[in-house]
Design an enzyme around this catalytic site. Structure first.
Site, mmCIF file in Angstrom:
data_model
loop_
_atom_site.group_PDB
_atom_site.id
_atom_site.type_symbol
_atom_site.label_atom_id
_atom_site.label_comp_id
_atom_site.label_asym_id
_atom_site.label_seq_id
_atom_site.Cartn_x
_atom_site.Cartn_y
_atom_site.Cartn_z
ATOM 1 N N THR A 155 0.834 -1.197 0.000
ATOM 2 C CA THR A 155 0.000 0.000 0.000
ATOM 3 C C THR A 155 0.875 1.256 0.000
ATOM 4 O O THR A 155 2.002 1.250 0.501
ATOM 5 C CB THR A 155 -0.944 0.029 1.214
ATOM 6 O OG1 THR A 155 -0.185 0.160 2.429
ATOM 7 C CG2 THR A 155 -1.794 -1.223 1.270
ATOM 8 N N GLY A 156 0.357 2.309 -0.600
ATOM 9 C CA GLY A 156 1.112 3.555 -0.653
ATOM 10 C C GLY A 156 2.455 3.383 -1.332
ATOM 11 O O GLY A 156 3.476 3.867 -0.841
ATOM 12 N N SER A 157 2.457 2.712 -2.481
ATOM 13 C CA SER A 157 3.733 2.319 -3.101
ATOM 14 C C SER A 157 4.035 3.052 -4.400
ATOM 15 O O SER A 157 4.757 2.539 -5.254
ATOM 16 C CB SER A 157 3.744 0.803 -3.341
ATOM 17 O OG SER A 157 2.561 0.356 -3.971
ATOM 18 N N THR A 158 3.505 4.263 -4.550
ATOM 19 C CA THR A 158 3.829 5.036 -5.753
ATOM 20 C C THR A 158 5.146 5.801 -5.611
ATOM 21 O O THR A 158 5.613 6.421 -6.555
ATOM 22 C CB THR A 158 2.702 6.024 -6.089
ATOM 23 O OG1 THR A 158 2.472 6.881 -4.966
ATOM 24 C CG2 THR A 158 1.421 5.277 -6.443
ATOM 25 N N GLY A 185 8.838 6.467 -2.649
ATOM 26 C CA GLY A 185 9.495 6.259 -1.366
ATOM 27 C C GLY A 185 9.733 4.815 -1.000
ATOM 28 O O GLY A 185 10.040 3.965 -1.843
ATOM 29 N N ILE A 186 9.589 4.520 0.295
ATOM 30 C CA ILE A 186 9.835 3.174 0.799
ATOM 31 C C ILE A 186 8.887 2.180 0.142
ATOM 32 O O ILE A 186 9.277 1.052 -0.184
ATOM 33 C CB ILE A 186 9.682 3.139 2.333
ATOM 34 C CG1 ILE A 186 10.801 3.950 2.995
ATOM 35 C CG2 ILE A 186 9.681 1.705 2.853
ATOM 36 C CD1 ILE A 186 10.613 4.164 4.491
ATOM 37 N N GLY A 187 7.646 2.565 -0.073
ATOM 38 C CA GLY A 187 6.679 1.655 -0.674
ATOM 39 C C GLY A 187 7.081 1.215 -2.066
ATOM 40 O O GLY A 187 7.008 0.024 -2.399
ATOM 41 N N SER A 214 7.847 2.910 12.762
ATOM 42 C CA SER A 214 8.896 3.931 12.700
ATOM 43 C C SER A 214 9.645 3.948 14.018
ATOM 44 O O SER A 214 9.112 3.543 15.061
ATOM 45 C CB SER A 214 8.263 5.308 12.450
ATOM 46 O OG SER A 214 9.199 6.353 12.657
ATOM 47 N N TYR A 242 1.818 11.702 14.869
ATOM 48 C CA TYR A 242 2.433 10.685 14.008
ATOM 49 C C TYR A 242 3.008 9.548 14.853
ATOM 50 O O TYR A 242 2.757 8.367 14.585
ATOM 51 C CB TYR A 242 3.530 11.335 13.167
ATOM 52 C CG TYR A 242 4.376 10.368 12.384
ATOM 53 C CD1 TYR A 242 3.896 9.764 11.233
ATOM 54 C CD2 TYR A 242 5.688 10.066 12.793
ATOM 55 C CE1 TYR A 242 4.685 8.879 10.502
ATOM 56 C CE2 TYR A 242 6.487 9.193 12.070
ATOM 57 C CZ TYR A 242 5.981 8.601 10.931
ATOM 58 O OH TYR A 242 6.755 7.718 10.214
#
Length: 264
Positions: A13-16, A18-20, A141, A154
């Site tokens: 998820t959220g892989s467009t 950065g880390i994803g 994190s 956060y």
């Protein structure tokens, strides 16, 4: 170690970016069939092309869905009914003074950072447990343990993920499904680079030098003394998703460069 995930289907998820994106690329390189996720079709399609450019024979597809809502999570589950690997990476961050954080901001952080992983794990884990194999990874994190005074909202969400992943690991005990958290420290993702851009411009230094300066000022306990790369974090994610990690579950796997000052 030769990690081979051929025949396994992974959702990140959220892989467009950065880390994803790095995790999706690493899983594809290991042979998994990978589903890239993001909110917008265009960014998802761009990310799919980036993975294929890096791993030419990758089996990669995209599924756009806004995971801040229950409906968005349901849409992703419909698009990907039975994954073997789930990397709950999607999340938002950003510094903000505690006394200026309204309820709406707390709610947004909770819904995306925490509830997206809860909803997807609830939907996908039962079938994994029935099949006798599965991997679920939550992106926590170092801020889960080292709560930043300027990002309490956060840090709270990342601490919550540690509890959820540990509890789910116990729930899945003996089933062949493992659940772990990965805890990056400062990482040179696009979002962090954006935060450092002003510093670099003002001081006439490179983004990389600004990253080192930030770590030394804001995370002086860092042992490596620099931000990690997204690939360094992705390496831990890929390992946690591997067949070789079958005895690693319920763990908080730190990739924080030694920021959290503990030997445990």
């Amino acid at each position: 170690m030769n990690i081979d995930l051929s025949g396994k289907r992974a959702v990140v998820t959220g892989s467009t970016g950065g880390i994803g994106l790095a995790a999706a690329t690493g899983l594809a390189r290991a042979g998994a069939s990978v589903v890239v996720n993001g909110r917008g079709e265009d960014r998802v399609e761009t990310a799919v092309r980036k993975v294929v450019d890096t791993v030419p024979r990758a089996d990669v597809s995209g599924a756009a869905a806004d995971l801040m809502t229950a409906d968005g999570c349901k849409a992703l589950v419909r698009a990907v009914p039975d994954p073997d690997i789930v990397v709950n990476n999607v999340g938002i961050f950003g510094p903000k003074p505690f006394f200026e954080i309204g309820d709406d901001v707390w709610e947004d952080f909770f819904q995306l950072n925490v509830m997206s992983g809860v909803r997807l794990s609830r939907a996908w884990m039962p079938a994994m447990m029935e099949r006798g194999w599965g991997r679920v990874v939550f992106l926590s994190s170092e801020s889960a343990l080292n709560i930043p005074a300027d990002m309490i909202h956060y840090g709270f969400t990342k601490t919550a993920l540690l509890s959820i992943s540990r509890g789910l690991a116990k729930l899945a005990g003996g089933s062949g499904v493992t659940v772990n958290s990965v805890l990056p420290g400062p990482t040179m993702s696009e979002g962090v680079e954006g935060m450092l851009a002003d510093m670099a411009s003002e001081q006439g230094i490179s983004i990389e030098e600004a990253g080192v300066a930030f770590v030394k000022a804001a995370r002086p306990s860092s042992i490596i003394g620099r931000p990690a790369t997204v690939e360094e974090v992705a390496n831990m994610i890929v390992y946690a998703c591997s067949k070789e990690a079958s005895a690693t579950t319920g763990a908080a796997l730190r990739v924080d460069g030694g920021v959290v000052d503990t030997i445990a």
